[in-house]
Design an enzyme around this catalytic site. Structure first.
Site, short mmCIF file in Angstrom:
data_model
loop_
_atom_site.label_atom_id
_atom_site.label_comp_id
_atom_site.label_asym_id
_atom_site.label_seq_id
_atom_site.Cartn_x
_atom_site.Cartn_y
_atom_site.Cartn_z
N THR A 1 2.65 2.70 -16.84
CA THR A 1 3.57 2.62 -17.97
C THR A 1 2.77 2.82 -19.25
O THR A 1 1.88 2.03 -19.56
CB THR A 1 4.28 1.26 -17.99
OG1 THR A 1 5.01 1.10 -16.77
CG2 THR A 1 5.25 1.18 -19.16
N GLU B 1 7.28 4.57 -12.78
CA GLU B 1 7.70 3.78 -11.62
C GLU B 1 8.75 2.77 -12.05
O GLU B 1 8.79 2.33 -13.19
CB GLU B 1 6.49 3.08 -10.98
CG GLU B 1 5.67 2.21 -11.92
CD GLU B 1 6.24 0.82 -12.11
OE1 GLU B 1 7.08 0.41 -11.29
OE2 GLU B 1 5.86 0.15 -13.08
N ASP C 1 -10.37 2.74 -6.21
CA ASP C 1 -10.49 1.60 -7.12
C ASP C 1 -11.96 1.31 -7.35
O ASP C 1 -12.78 1.48 -6.44
CB ASP C 1 -9.80 0.36 -6.54
CG ASP C 1 -9.49 -0.67 -7.61
OD1 ASP C 1 -8.33 -0.70 -8.08
OD2 ASP C 1 -10.40 -1.45 -7.97
N LYS D 1 -12.44 -5.21 -3.46
CA LYS D 1 -11.06 -4.88 -3.14
C LYS D 1 -11.00 -3.77 -2.09
O LYS D 1 -10.22 -3.83 -1.14
CB LYS D 1 -10.30 -4.46 -4.40
CG LYS D 1 -8.84 -4.10 -4.15
CD LYS D 1 -8.16 -3.52 -5.39
CE LYS D 1 -7.98 -4.56 -6.46
NZ LYS D 1 -7.18 -4.02 -7.60
N CYS E 1 5.66 -6.76 -16.32
CA CYS E 1 6.35 -5.61 -16.93
C CYS E 1 7.15 -5.97 -18.17
O CYS E 1 6.87 -5.50 -19.26
CB CYS E 1 7.26 -4.94 -15.90
SG CYS E 1 6.37 -4.13 -14.56
N GLY F 1 9.56 -13.11 -16.87
CA GLY F 1 8.10 -13.13 -16.95
C GLY F 1 7.57 -11.92 -16.20
O GLY F 1 8.25 -10.90 -16.08
N ARG G 1 10.33 -3.26 -8.33
CA ARG G 1 10.51 -4.69 -8.55
C ARG G 1 9.58 -5.44 -7.61
O ARG G 1 9.58 -5.17 -6.41
CB ARG G 1 11.96 -5.10 -8.27
CG ARG G 1 12.98 -4.48 -9.19
CD ARG G 1 14.38 -4.70 -8.66
NE ARG G 1 14.55 -4.06 -7.34
CZ ARG G 1 15.62 -4.24 -6.56
NH1 ARG G 1 16.58 -5.05 -6.93
NH2 ARG G 1 15.69 -3.62 -5.39
N GLU G 2 8.81 -6.35 -8.15
CA GLU G 2 7.92 -7.13 -7.30
C GLU G 2 8.76 -7.95 -6.33
O GLU G 2 9.77 -8.53 -6.68
CB GLU G 2 7.03 -8.04 -8.15
CG GLU G 2 6.07 -7.24 -9.01
CD GLU G 2 5.04 -8.11 -9.70
OE1 GLU G 2 4.54 -9.06 -9.06
OE2 GLU G 2 4.75 -7.86 -10.87
N ALA H 1 21.55 -16.55 -15.27
CA ALA H 1 20.94 -17.39 -16.31
C ALA H 1 19.80 -18.21 -15.72
O ALA H 1 19.80 -18.57 -14.54
CB ALA H 1 21.99 -18.31 -16.91
#
Length: 446
Positions: free
Chosen positions: A121, A149, A30, A35, A258, A255, A152-153, A250
């Site tokens: 993506t 990929e 990175d 980081k 992705c 949000g 799911r977070e 529902a």
């Protein structure tokens, strides 16, 4: 296998750490030195259950390193995974500048045969674009692979180590087989396609899931008007194996990093080939409107005047078990409340710092706990279904609020939870529970 992962963001970090967990030698790259320093000290820049423990363990075992030196990492790699960001441009298209930059540097650093896999993506045709950029900078042999990929977070480690499927796109059968071999310890559900089909498959998957969410929210809105309960409707739909229960809950809309980005990007992809994706445009419109419905309910409760009221907000991340606030419904809802003259008291178990850095401080009291946020409030809006909120004793909660008004944007509470309380309660698509804000049920004629 020696693996270099370019980009230590959400996807790159989870992927690199999990490859190390499988026993491979991994270098995560990175450009942000702060980081890299934090990662070397055992820190993790994102909230993802289980990820820090895996990082520390594999770094201690010598299988995982972090560096800002891309050339060094690429020169020793059998597989280079590009996992840099593709944020949306104002047009909705994906910004490929980070992809282009990574590809150029990889081409300059490559030393011997390498497989270059794009995990970011990206629009259809991007892997070919990456291949051309690399070819323009090296004579070394390499193959291109699309490796989308499907994380799911909040459950990303589990999704990586126990995937539903692995999709590999390549024009090289040998390269595809090597990448398949890398993933076989995880699953036997491995699909090999051409490059463009793999790129399209990622967008199609996210667009379909976003469509399911907007569809059930539309059904919920109709349920409120005709007196049906969307939770029962969704449960019955989910028993149908052709439909399935996932993404039929529902609420106030999707949000995150992705679905909003990928739906808009796919609309743009379609537009570039002179096709209007009418269905997906409607999905985006429904999602945009859904988060404002609870605001309209608040306005109805207070007779159209919100100015001077105090509203507590529980939940700032776009979903539980993550600190990601990108495209979170809370951003738009809080902005609207503040602009309407409301004093907002906000709390989230883990996403406070990220939200404040994105939103700013104007007009919001940042609270240290759920009870502190609710104290003295004229109404409470629950925006993220954290387990901490679901365990709330509503009888105690109503005693600290100025008025017992609860707008449950995620259908967290049940009839049993509300029993014995004085709450004016509104949920999504469950009219029998919406005390104080019920709509008149029409006499249906056909």
């Amino acid at each position: 296998m020696n693996i270099a992962v370019i980009g230590a963001g959400y996807v790159g970090l989870v992927s690199g750490i999990c490859y190390a967990e499988l026993g491979h030698s991994v270098v995560c790259v990175d450009k942000d030195p702060s980081k890299i320093d934090a990662l070397r000290r055992g820190g993790i820049p994102i909230y993802e259950p289980g990820l820090q423990e895996l990082s520390v363990r594999n770094a201690a075992a010598g299988r995982l390193r972090y560096t800002s030196e891309l050339h060094e990492a690429v020169r020793g790699a059998d597989l280079v995974v590009i996992a840099v960001g593709t944020p949306p441009l104002p047009s909705g298209e994906a910004d490929l500048s980070y992809i282009d930059s990574a590809a150029a540097e990889i081409g300059e650093a490559m030393n011997g045969y390498t497989i270059v896999a794009v995990k970011s993506t990206v629009p259809v045709g991007t892997n070919e674009r990456v291949r051309d950029l690399i070819r323009g900078r090296t004579d070394e042999p390499f193959d291109s692979v699309s490796l989308p990929e499907f994380l799911r977070e909040g459950t990303a480690v589990k999704d990586t180590l126990e995937p539903d499927r692995i999709v590999i796109g390549s024009d090289s059968g040998a390269a595809a087989e090597k990448v398949a071999e890398l993933h076989r310890p995880l699953t036997d559900r491995i699909m090999i396609t051409d490059l463009r089909s793999a790129e399209m498959l990622k967008y199609a998957s996210n667009a379909f899931l976003a469509t399911k969410i907007s569809f059930i929210n539309e059904i919920a809105n109709i349920c409120e008007k005709v007196g049906a309960d969307v939770t029962q409707v969704a449960e019955g739909m989910g028993f149908d194996r052709r439909i399935g229960p996932a993404f039929l809950r529902a609420g106030i809309g999707y949000g995150g990093s992705c679905f909003p980005k990928d739906t808009r990007a796919l609309i743009q992809i379609a537009g570039h080939v002179e096709y209007e994706f009418k269905l997906l445009r409607s999905v985006v419109e429904v999602n945009r409107d859904q988060r404002l419905r609870m605001l309209r309910k608040l306005e109805t409760i207070f007779g159209g005047e919100l100015r001077g009221k105090t509203v507590a907000v529980w939940g700032l991340s776009f979903k539980p078990d993550t600190d990601d606030v990108r495209e979170s419904p809370a951003l738009e809802i809080i902005r609207h409340l503040v602009e309407s003259g409301v004093r907002v008291k906000a709390y989230d178990p883990v996403a406070m710092a990220n939200f404040r850095s994105l939103y700013g401080d104007g007009g919001v009291d940042w609270c240290g706990g759920a009870a502190e946020a609710a104290a003295g409030a004229d109404a409470l809006c629950l925006l993220t279904e954290w387990e901490e909120f679901a365990r709330t004793d509503l009888r105690r909660l109503q005693k600290v609020m100025r008025k017992p008004i609860l707008i449950d944007g995620r259908n967290v509470f049940s009839e049993e939870d509300l029993a014995g309380t004085a709450f004016i309660y509104y949920s999504i698509g469950r009219p029998s529970l919406n005390q104080g804000v019920r709509e008149e049920m029409p006499i249906l004629q056909y």
